[in-house]
Design a protein around this motif. Structure first.
Motif, short mmCIF file in Angstrom:
data_model
loop_
_atom_site.label_atom_id
_atom_site.label_comp_id
_atom_site.label_asym_id
_atom_site.label_seq_id
_atom_site.Cartn_x
_atom_site.Cartn_y
_atom_site.Cartn_z
N ASN A 28 12.45 3.89 5.62
CA ASN A 28 11.51 3.08 4.85
C ASN A 28 10.76 2.05 5.87
O ASN A 28 10.58 2.13 6.92
N ILE A 29 9.34 2.74 5.88
CA ILE A 29 8.15 2.47 6.47
C ILE A 29 8.07 0.77 6.11
O ILE A 29 7.66 0.35 4.55
N PRO A 30 7.89 -0.08 6.87
CA PRO A 30 7.63 -1.28 6.43
C PRO A 30 6.45 -1.55 5.83
O PRO A 30 5.28 -1.11 6.00
N ARG A 31 6.18 -2.88 4.48
CA ARG A 31 5.10 -2.64 4.08
C ARG A 31 4.27 -3.09 4.81
O ARG A 31 2.78 -2.68 4.09
N SER A 32 3.95 -4.13 5.86
CA SER A 32 2.98 -4.23 6.29
C SER A 32 2.25 -3.19 7.19
O SER A 32 1.11 -2.64 7.26
N ILE A 33 2.94 -2.77 7.63
CA ILE A 33 2.33 -1.07 7.71
C ILE A 33 2.02 -0.19 6.86
O ILE A 33 0.83 0.73 7.11
N GLN A 34 2.51 -0.29 6.08
CA GLN A 34 2.20 0.70 4.99
C GLN A 34 0.26 0.19 4.39
O GLN A 34 -0.60 1.17 4.20
N ASP A 35 0.49 -0.86 4.10
CA ASP A 35 -0.79 -1.85 3.72
C ASP A 35 -1.42 -1.19 4.75
O ASP A 35 -3.09 -1.03 4.57
N CYS A 36 -1.71 -0.90 5.25
CA CYS A 36 -2.33 -1.21 7.07
C CYS A 36 -2.70 0.51 7.12
O CYS A 36 -4.31 0.70 7.20
N TYR A 37 -1.87 1.33 6.68
CA TYR A 37 -2.75 2.59 7.19
C TYR A 37 -2.40 3.62 5.69
O TYR A 37 -2.60 4.45 5.62
N GLY A 38 -2.52 2.42 4.74
CA GLY A 38 -2.94 3.11 3.24
C GLY A 38 -1.66 4.29 3.03
O GLY A 38 -2.07 5.06 1.54
N PHE A 39 -0.94 3.69 2.71
CA PHE A 39 0.52 4.68 2.60
C PHE A 39 1.24 3.88 1.36
O PHE A 39 2.18 4.81 0.59
N THR A 40 0.78 2.58 1.10
CA THR A 40 1.43 1.92 -0.34
C THR A 40 1.64 2.62 -1.30
O THR A 40 2.39 2.26 -1.78
N GLU A 41 -0.05 2.94 -1.94
CA GLU A 41 -0.04 3.20 -2.97
C GLU A 41 1.01 4.80 -3.51
O GLU A 41 1.99 5.15 -4.28
N ASP A 42 1.48 5.43 -2.16
CA ASP A 42 2.14 7.26 -2.64
C ASP A 42 3.52 6.55 -2.06
O ASP A 42 4.88 7.07 -3.17
N TYR A 43 3.61 5.58 -1.11
CA TYR A 43 5.36 4.73 -1.43
C TYR A 43 5.88 4.45 -2.10
O TYR A 43 7.10 4.82 -3.03
N ARG A 44 4.62 4.14 -3.49
CA ARG A 44 4.83 2.74 -4.42
C ARG A 44 5.13 3.68 -5.55
O ARG A 44 6.34 4.46 -6.29
N LEU A 45 4.92 4.96 -5.72
CA LEU A 45 4.78 5.81 -6.18
C LEU A 45 5.88 6.56 -6.30
O LEU A 45 7.03 7.58 -7.27
N PHE A 46 6.49 7.79 -5.38
CA PHE A 46 7.24 7.72 -4.66
C PHE A 46 8.68 7.33 -4.89
O PHE A 46 9.69 8.12 -5.66
N HIS A 47 9.36 5.59 -4.92
CA HIS A 47 9.76 5.35 -4.77
C HIS A 47 10.49 5.02 -6.50
O HIS A 47 11.85 5.43 -6.65
N ARG A 48 8.70 4.74 -6.94
CA ARG A 48 9.41 4.63 -8.66
C ARG A 48 9.73 6.06 -9.34
O ARG A 48 10.66 6.49 -10.57
N LEU A 49 9.02 7.02 -8.73
CA LEU A 49 10.01 8.47 -9.36
C LEU A 49 11.39 8.84 -9.19
O LEU A 49 11.68 9.77 -9.38
N GLU A 50 12.08 8.72 -7.50
CA GLU A 50 13.04 8.55 -7.58
C GLU A 50 13.97 7.02 -7.86
O GLU A 50 15.42 7.87 -8.05
N GLU A 51 13.75 6.58 -8.84
CA GLU A 51 14.40 5.40 -9.11
C GLU A 51 14.59 6.16 -11.05
O GLU A 51 15.26 5.20 -11.61
#
Length: 206
Positions: A28-51
């Motif tokens: 996993n990419i750390p949340r701070s880096i996700q937020d900085c580079y705009g990965f957060t929304e897709d990361y959250r969605l991907f993990h929701r689908l995985e669960e």
């Protein structure tokens, strides 16, 4: 925090390291880096689908409530690779080896489109990542693989300084295809035409 990486080598190295391990080992990419580079929304969605349970995911896909998890994963991978290659213009050998394996598989599909059905070597996530539709016609699959091959080849030229391979590879592939087509073309049979000999008419007597 990570907005000025060019002037902060330590932060840059941290981001490069996180992206590297994410791409190579699915960390996993750390949340701070996700937020900085705009990965957060897709990361959250991907993990929701995985669960989701398989049944729940299948049902929500049928009703259009959620996107294809492979497409979300491919989108994240594309963005992570682009950022990693921008921050690390000369990537490590094992990263290049991984992409070179993908380049070779794209070449296989371009040359033999039915390779998409080889579930041992070609995964569904690979096809989605490179925009190849296994349900398309063989000609379309070949074109899709060629497009992806050429794009990845350009990246290799940029990352390694090597010469481009695509034009040479596809020219050779087309020559082989044309040669095979000629060899498989039914040969024209030249038939000997038998003609009746001219009839000998009875000479008239004078």
């Amino acid at each position: 925090m990570y907005s000025n990486l060019e002037s902060d080598e330590r932060k840059r190295d941290e981001v490069v390291s996180c992206l590297y391990w994410s791409l190579m080992q699915n960390w996993n990419i750390p949340r701070s880096i996700q937020d900085c580079y705009g990965f957060t929304e897709d990361y959250r969605l991907f993990h929701r689908l995985e669960e989701m349970s398989p049944d729940e995911y299948r049902q929500k896909r049928l009703t259009g409530e959620v996107p294809d998890s492979l497409e979300v994963d491919a989108r994240l991978t594309h963005r992570a690779e682009a950022l990693f290659e921008r921050l690390c213009p000369r990537p490590p050998a094992d990263y290049l080896d991984k992409l070179n394996g993908e380049l070779e598989r794209l070449g296989w599909i371009a040359a033999s489109p039915d390779t998409v059905h080889d579930i041992i070597h070609i995964s569904p996530s690979f096809l989605v990542k490179y925009g190849i539709d296994k349900n398309a016609s063989a000609a379309e699959r070949s074109c899709q693989a060629e497009k992806a091959y050429r794009e990845l080849d350009v990246r290799f030229v940029r990352m390694t300084g090597r010469r481009p391979y695509a034009d040479e590879f596809f020219s050779s592939l087309r020559r082989e295809t044309e040669k095979a087509a000629k060899e498989n073309r039914p040969k024209q049979v030249h038939r000997t035409i038998l003609r009746n000999p001219p009839s000998k008419g009875r000479k008239m007597s004078f």
